[in-house]
Scaffold this motif. Structure first.
Motif, mmCIF file in Angstrom:
data_model
loop_
_atom_site.group_PDB
_atom_site.id
_atom_site.type_symbol
_atom_site.label_atom_id
_atom_site.label_comp_id
_atom_site.label_asym_id
_atom_site.label_seq_id
_atom_site.Cartn_x
_atom_site.Cartn_y
_atom_site.Cartn_z
ATOM 1 N N ASP A 1 3.060 39.268 21.459
ATOM 2 C CA ASP A 1 2.347 40.785 22.536
ATOM 3 C C ASP A 1 1.637 41.429 22.872
ATOM 4 O O ASP A 1 1.597 41.736 23.804
ATOM 5 N N THR A 2 0.846 39.289 23.163
ATOM 6 C CA THR A 2 -0.355 39.181 24.209
ATOM 7 C C THR A 2 -0.329 38.086 24.712
ATOM 8 O O THR A 2 0.356 37.728 24.156
ATOM 9 N N ILE A 3 -0.951 38.293 25.774
ATOM 10 C CA ILE A 3 -0.673 36.556 26.582
ATOM 11 C C ILE A 3 -1.230 35.855 25.334
ATOM 12 O O ILE A 3 -0.480 34.395 25.367
ATOM 13 N N GLY A 4 -2.660 35.556 25.424
ATOM 14 C CA GLY A 4 -3.280 34.842 23.732
ATOM 15 C C GLY A 4 -1.794 34.570 22.676
ATOM 16 O O GLY A 4 -2.041 33.448 22.714
ATOM 17 N N LYS A 5 -0.871 35.493 22.429
ATOM 18 C CA LYS A 5 -0.749 35.053 21.036
ATOM 19 C C LYS A 5 1.073 34.318 21.855
ATOM 20 O O LYS A 5 1.312 32.870 21.271
ATOM 21 N N ILE A 6 1.250 34.680 23.358
ATOM 22 C CA ILE A 6 2.927 33.817 23.568
ATOM 23 C C ILE A 6 1.994 33.059 23.419
ATOM 24 O O ILE A 6 2.763 31.602 23.585
ATOM 25 N N VAL A 7 0.940 31.982 24.343
ATOM 26 C CA VAL A 7 0.294 30.971 24.379
ATOM 27 C C VAL A 7 0.539 29.815 23.552
ATOM 28 O O VAL A 7 0.884 29.213 23.367
ATOM 29 N N ALA A 8 -0.251 30.963 22.744
ATOM 30 C CA ALA A 8 -0.227 30.016 21.322
ATOM 31 C C ALA A 8 1.672 29.539 20.416
ATOM 32 O O ALA A 8 1.182 28.343 19.894
ATOM 33 N N PHE A 9 2.537 30.523 20.711
ATOM 34 C CA PHE A 9 3.709 31.040 20.365
ATOM 35 C C PHE A 9 4.293 29.039 21.507
ATOM 36 O O PHE A 9 4.892 28.254 20.583
ATOM 37 N N ILE A 10 3.485 29.193 22.240
ATOM 38 C CA ILE A 10 4.389 28.226 23.260
ATOM 39 C C ILE A 10 4.016 26.309 23.169
ATOM 40 O O ILE A 10 4.622 25.607 22.546
ATOM 41 N N ASP A 11 2.445 26.614 22.566
ATOM 42 C CA ASP A 11 1.941 25.478 22.325
ATOM 43 C C ASP A 11 2.086 25.409 20.437
ATOM 44 O O ASP A 11 2.849 23.878 20.857
ATOM 45 N N ARG A 12 2.745 25.942 19.863
ATOM 46 C CA ARG A 12 3.060 25.645 18.634
ATOM 47 C C ARG A 12 4.848 25.420 18.467
ATOM 48 O O ARG A 12 5.332 24.141 18.189
ATOM 49 N N LYS A 13 5.465 25.707 19.424
ATOM 50 C CA LYS A 13 6.774 25.498 19.577
ATOM 51 C C LYS A 13 6.636 23.410 20.177
ATOM 52 O O LYS A 13 7.811 23.821 20.158
ATOM 53 N N ARG A 14 5.700 23.875 21.167
ATOM 54 C CA ARG A 14 6.167 22.547 21.719
ATOM 55 C C ARG A 14 5.144 21.080 20.984
ATOM 56 O O ARG A 14 5.991 19.928 21.071
ATOM 57 N N VAL A 15 4.733 21.705 19.362
ATOM 58 C CA VAL A 15 4.641 20.946 18.889
ATOM 59 C C VAL A 15 5.742 19.962 18.003
ATOM 60 O O VAL A 15 5.793 19.284 17.748
ATOM 61 N N HIS A 16 6.401 21.754 17.682
ATOM 62 C CA HIS A 16 7.249 21.263 16.423
ATOM 63 C C HIS A 16 8.950 20.706 18.078
ATOM 64 O O HIS A 16 10.044 20.234 17.031
#
Lengths: 84, 369
Positions: free
Chosen positions: A69-84
């Motif tokens: 929903d926000t740029i901040g949430k999208i960035v955090a989501f992509i970072d989490r995805k990359r860790v996994h």
């Protein structure tokens, strides 16, 4: 990495949902849904961009406002995805 | 956490309610007969463990808020068997609570094991979503055609859409058309006049479902990408198609040459003075114009006000010059991970719309009181 991600996401949103208009403030916590920047169609465009540009696999269950929903949430989501 | 899962019997009341509110735009609660039909069409026809199946979106509180109805359809591409998913019934409630529900539903279904997914009744919003999933919406499958036969009766039908009581004037409108039709000659955009032409060398007669089913494979053969229905499947579809109370009486006819050879067929619905809904026109290559002329003559003789239907590329050429009007109401959208299939459709070599879609179901045009 997050800063580059943030820049890419911001650029994508300006180009695709604001049609290049950079005059509007676009803070990290601005709700893309409440401000009518992203709808059901736009979210599919955003998800395709994230999958292709950042090379992450997005599951259907990931497509929720809590992640996108926000740029901040999208960035955090992509970072989490990359860790996994 | 919200989820997408297979549609099951317990979802029927919620899905019927969605159908009633979102697609039929009616406030009255969904009837038991609508629930029963949704079960028949989306659950009873489903083979056990077939992954090509309807899905629901369930909110975190357990409420069903979205549905995408899927009808599996066997197809073939230059002889290769394929499986297609007809995804016509797509509806979502509570957009404010979960604005991404529709996107998730569509994404889930399109990622299924089918070779091809399509809908022939896609509105502008869902067409936009399909396109973002890299679907195509070829214009030659997306247009609706209209052929006015009797201008006064047609005008009355349009007005009666807003004020139903005007329908009592139908006999008068048909008489006005009969009188005014005596003046002038030739075809026009607003009027059909039966004239002597090449189609008089052919005839059309009521067809039994069995006769029609026997003819379908020959009429489908010219298409590179086409349905591969078994006789049993076609028989079942035609049973469903018998009743469309909102559209009128079903007319199923076969067009024959003087030799008796069948050259085409048409299926439409309509009553005297009304606008008929054409579900299917099929013809051997080169004889599309003859079949269309026989269809127009038949509808005119049945005192229809006009006919409307969905364009197929194979019919377009023959429709030009016969005073058909074209408008865009909803789109035919197609998605596949195989570019050659989409390329074939874009070139107009696929058989879609009507029977190859949802046009045969009672969901389009029937009443569920």
């Amino acid at each position: 990495m997050s800063e580059a991600t943030r820049t890419d996401i911001r650029t994508f949103i300006i180009d695709n949902f604001l049609f290049g208009d950079e005059s509007q403030p676009l803070p990290d916590d601005l709700s893309l849904i409440d401000n009518d920047l992203v709808d059901s169609t736009g979210i599919l465009e955003l998800v395709s961009f994230i999958e292709e540009h950042f090379e992450v696999k997005i599951e259907d269950a990931d497509i929720v406002p809590a992640n996108l929903d926000t740029i901040g949430k999208i960035v955090a989501f992509i970072d989490r995805k990359r860790v996994h | 956490m919200s989820e997408i899962r297979l549609f099951d019997e317990g979802d029927l009341p919620a899905v019927a309610g969605l159908f009633q509110r979102r697609l039929r735009k009616q406030k009255a609660p969904a009837s038991p007969s609508l629930q029963a039909y949704l079960k028949t069409i989306f659950l009873d026809r489903r083979e056990a463990d077939d992954p090509i199946a309807s899905k629901v979106h369930v909110r975190a509180d357990g409420r069903v808020s979205g549905f995408l109805g899927v009808l599996p359809m066997p197809m073939e591409f230059n002889g290769e068997p394929l499986r297609a998913a007809v995804c016509g019934t797509f509806m979502v409630d509570g957009h404010d609570d979960d604005p991404f529900a529709g996107a998730r539903l569509l994404r889930d279904v399109l990622s299924g094991p089918q070779d091809l997914s399509f809908s022939e009744t896609s509105n502008d919003i869902s067409t936009g979503m399909w396109r973002k999933m890299r679907a195509i919406a070829p214009p030659s499958y997306c247009l609706e055609w209209l052929r006015v036969l009797r201008p006064a009766a047609f005008g009355l039908e349009m007005a009666a859409g807003r004020l139903g009581a005007l329908r009592v004037l139908r006999p008068l409108a048909i008489s006005v058309d009969a009188l005014s039709g005596r003046r002038g000659e030739g075809q026009s955009w607003s009027r059909y006049r039966p004239t002597a032409d090449k189609a008089d060398g052919f005839s059309d007669t009521d067809a039994s479902e069995a006769e029609f089913i026997a003819l379908v494979p020959e009429l489908l053969a010219p298409f590179e990408l086409r349905p591969r229905w078994s006789s049993v499947q076609l028989e079942e579809m035609l049973v469903h198609s018998r009743r469309k109370a909102l559209h009128g009486e079903r007319v199923l006819r076969i067009v024959r040459a003087r030799t008796g050879k069948a050259v085409g067929a048409f299926l439409y619905y309509g009553d005297r003075g009304r606008v008929g809904r054409v579900v299917q026109i099929m013809a051997l290559p080169g004889l599309e114009g003859i079949v269309i002329d026989r269809l127009l003559k038949n509808a005119y003789e049945r005192d229809m006000a006009a006919l409307r239907g969905r364009v197929q590329p194979a019919l377009l050429d023959a429709m030009l010059g016969r005073k058909f009007a074209f408008v865009h109401a909803s789109s035919t959208v197609l998605h596949s991970r195989r570019p050659e299939l989409l390329k074939t459709v874009a070139a107009g070599h696929g058989f879609f719309n009507g029977l190859a879609g949802e046009g045969w179901t009672r969901l389009i045009g029937d009443r569920f009181d």
